[in-house]
Scaffold this motif. Sequence first.
Motif, mmCIF file in Angstrom:
data_model
loop_
_atom_site.group_PDB
_atom_site.id
_atom_site.type_symbol
_atom_site.label_atom_id
_atom_site.label_comp_id
_atom_site.label_asym_id
_atom_site.label_seq_id
_atom_site.Cartn_x
_atom_site.Cartn_y
_atom_site.Cartn_z
ATOM 1 N N THR A 273 0.808 -1.227 0.000
ATOM 2 C CA THR A 273 0.000 0.000 0.000
ATOM 3 C C THR A 273 0.839 1.273 0.000
ATOM 4 N N ASP A 274 2.151 1.139 0.054
ATOM 5 C CA ASP A 274 3.038 2.307 -0.004
ATOM 6 C C ASP A 274 3.051 2.950 -1.390
ATOM 7 N N TYR A 275 2.512 2.278 -2.382
ATOM 8 C CA TYR A 275 2.588 2.731 -3.768
ATOM 9 C C TYR A 275 1.233 3.227 -4.260
ATOM 10 N N GLY A 276 1.246 4.338 -4.984
ATOM 11 C CA GLY A 276 0.015 4.926 -5.495
ATOM 12 C C GLY A 276 -0.759 4.005 -6.423
ATOM 13 N N PHE A 277 -0.030 3.185 -7.195
ATOM 14 C CA PHE A 277 -0.720 2.294 -8.129
ATOM 15 C C PHE A 277 -1.591 1.296 -7.380
ATOM 16 N N ARG A 278 -1.144 0.817 -6.233
ATOM 17 C CA ARG A 278 -1.946 -0.101 -5.416
ATOM 18 C C ARG A 278 -3.244 0.573 -4.992
ATOM 19 N N ASN A 279 -3.130 1.822 -4.564
ATOM 20 C CA ASN A 279 -4.320 2.564 -4.153
ATOM 21 C C ASN A 279 -5.281 2.758 -5.321
ATOM 22 N N LEU A 280 -4.733 2.965 -6.509
ATOM 23 C CA LEU A 280 -5.549 3.113 -7.714
ATOM 24 C C LEU A 280 -6.300 1.815 -8.013
ATOM 25 N N VAL A 281 -5.594 0.685 -7.970
ATOM 26 C CA VAL A 281 -6.225 -0.619 -8.208
ATOM 27 C C VAL A 281 -7.329 -0.856 -7.187
ATOM 28 N N ASP A 282 -7.029 -0.607 -5.920
ATOM 29 C CA ASP A 282 -8.024 -0.808 -4.871
ATOM 30 C C ASP A 282 -9.267 0.052 -5.097
ATOM 31 N N SER A 283 -9.059 1.302 -5.525
ATOM 32 C CA SER A 283 -10.212 2.179 -5.749
ATOM 33 C C SER A 283 -11.042 1.722 -6.955
ATOM 34 N N PHE A 284 -10.387 1.232 -8.012
ATOM 35 C CA PHE A 284 -11.134 0.703 -9.160
ATOM 36 C C PHE A 284 -11.993 -0.482 -8.731
ATOM 37 N N CYS A 285 -11.417 -1.370 -7.939
ATOM 38 C CA CYS A 285 -12.165 -2.542 -7.471
ATOM 39 C C CYS A 285 -13.340 -2.122 -6.587
ATOM 40 N N THR A 286 -13.103 -1.172 -5.708
ATOM 41 C CA THR A 286 -14.168 -0.683 -4.830
ATOM 42 C C THR A 286 -15.303 -0.070 -5.640
ATOM 43 N N GLU A 287 -14.955 0.647 -6.706
ATOM 44 C CA GLU A 287 -15.969 1.281 -7.560
ATOM 45 C C GLU A 287 -16.911 0.260 -8.195
ATOM 46 N N VAL A 288 -16.411 -0.949 -8.479
ATOM 47 C CA VAL A 288 -17.273 -1.961 -9.095
ATOM 48 C C VAL A 288 -17.834 -2.933 -8.061
ATOM 49 N N GLY A 289 -17.606 -2.648 -6.771
ATOM 50 C CA GLY A 289 -18.309 -3.383 -5.728
ATOM 51 C C GLY A 289 -17.562 -4.448 -4.951
ATOM 52 N N PHE A 290 -16.228 -4.446 -4.987
ATOM 53 C CA PHE A 290 -15.520 -5.434 -4.176
ATOM 54 C C PHE A 290 -14.187 -4.901 -3.671
ATOM 55 N N ILE A 291 -13.713 -5.513 -2.610
ATOM 56 C CA ILE A 291 -12.399 -5.206 -2.048
ATOM 57 C C ILE A 291 -11.485 -6.366 -2.431
ATOM 58 N N PRO A 292 -10.351 -6.088 -3.081
ATOM 59 C CA PRO A 292 -9.461 -7.169 -3.515
ATOM 60 C C PRO A 292 -8.964 -8.023 -2.340
ATOM 61 N N ASN A 293 -8.934 -9.323 -2.555
ATOM 62 C CA ASN A 293 -8.426 -10.277 -1.569
ATOM 63 C C ASN A 293 -6.953 -10.529 -1.895
ATOM 64 N N TYR A 294 -6.047 -9.789 -1.253
ATOM 65 C CA TYR A 294 -4.613 -9.950 -1.508
ATOM 66 C C TYR A 294 -4.074 -11.143 -0.727
ATOM 67 N N VAL A 295 -3.513 -12.098 -1.449
ATOM 68 C CA VAL A 295 -2.901 -13.265 -0.808
ATOM 69 C C VAL A 295 -1.392 -13.117 -0.725
ATOM 70 N N CYS A 296 -0.865 -12.116 -1.433
ATOM 71 C CA CYS A 296 0.574 -11.875 -1.436
ATOM 72 C C CYS A 296 0.815 -10.412 -1.783
ATOM 73 N N GLU A 297 1.669 -9.758 -1.009
ATOM 74 C CA GLU A 297 2.031 -8.373 -1.277
ATOM 75 C C GLU A 297 3.547 -8.254 -1.297
ATOM 76 N N MET A 298 4.069 -7.524 -2.267
ATOM 77 C CA MET A 298 5.510 -7.327 -2.412
ATOM 78 C C MET A 298 5.788 -5.875 -2.755
ATOM 79 N N GLU A 299 7.029 -5.467 -2.565
ATOM 80 C CA GLU A 299 7.399 -4.089 -2.864
ATOM 81 C C GLU A 299 7.871 -3.888 -4.299
#
Length: 80
Positions: A28-54
């Motif tokens: 979540t330190d990266y703006g692109f992650r926040n962008l992806v999360d907001s796109f998913c939220t706009e269509v009605g879901f919160i992404p289920n992250y099973v792995c996060e990397m820098e």
Amino acid sequence: MPQKHPLASSESIDLSLLAEAKFIGITTDYGFRNLVDSFCTEVGFIPNYVCEMEESSVIQELIKLLPINIGESFFLIYCS
């Protein structure tokens, strides 16, 4: 997404089709992650992250090398 994924041959997809998918993403330190999360939220879901990397390059290699699909991911593609 892996070439054998049912949506892989699609030129574009409705993001809501990935609502039940597992995701691999940058932290979540990266703006692109926040962008992806907001796109998913706009269509009605919160992404289920099973792995996060820098490093997105590590994620891309992980997806290419693993023989199984452990999750979906988004990447920016630059066109000149």
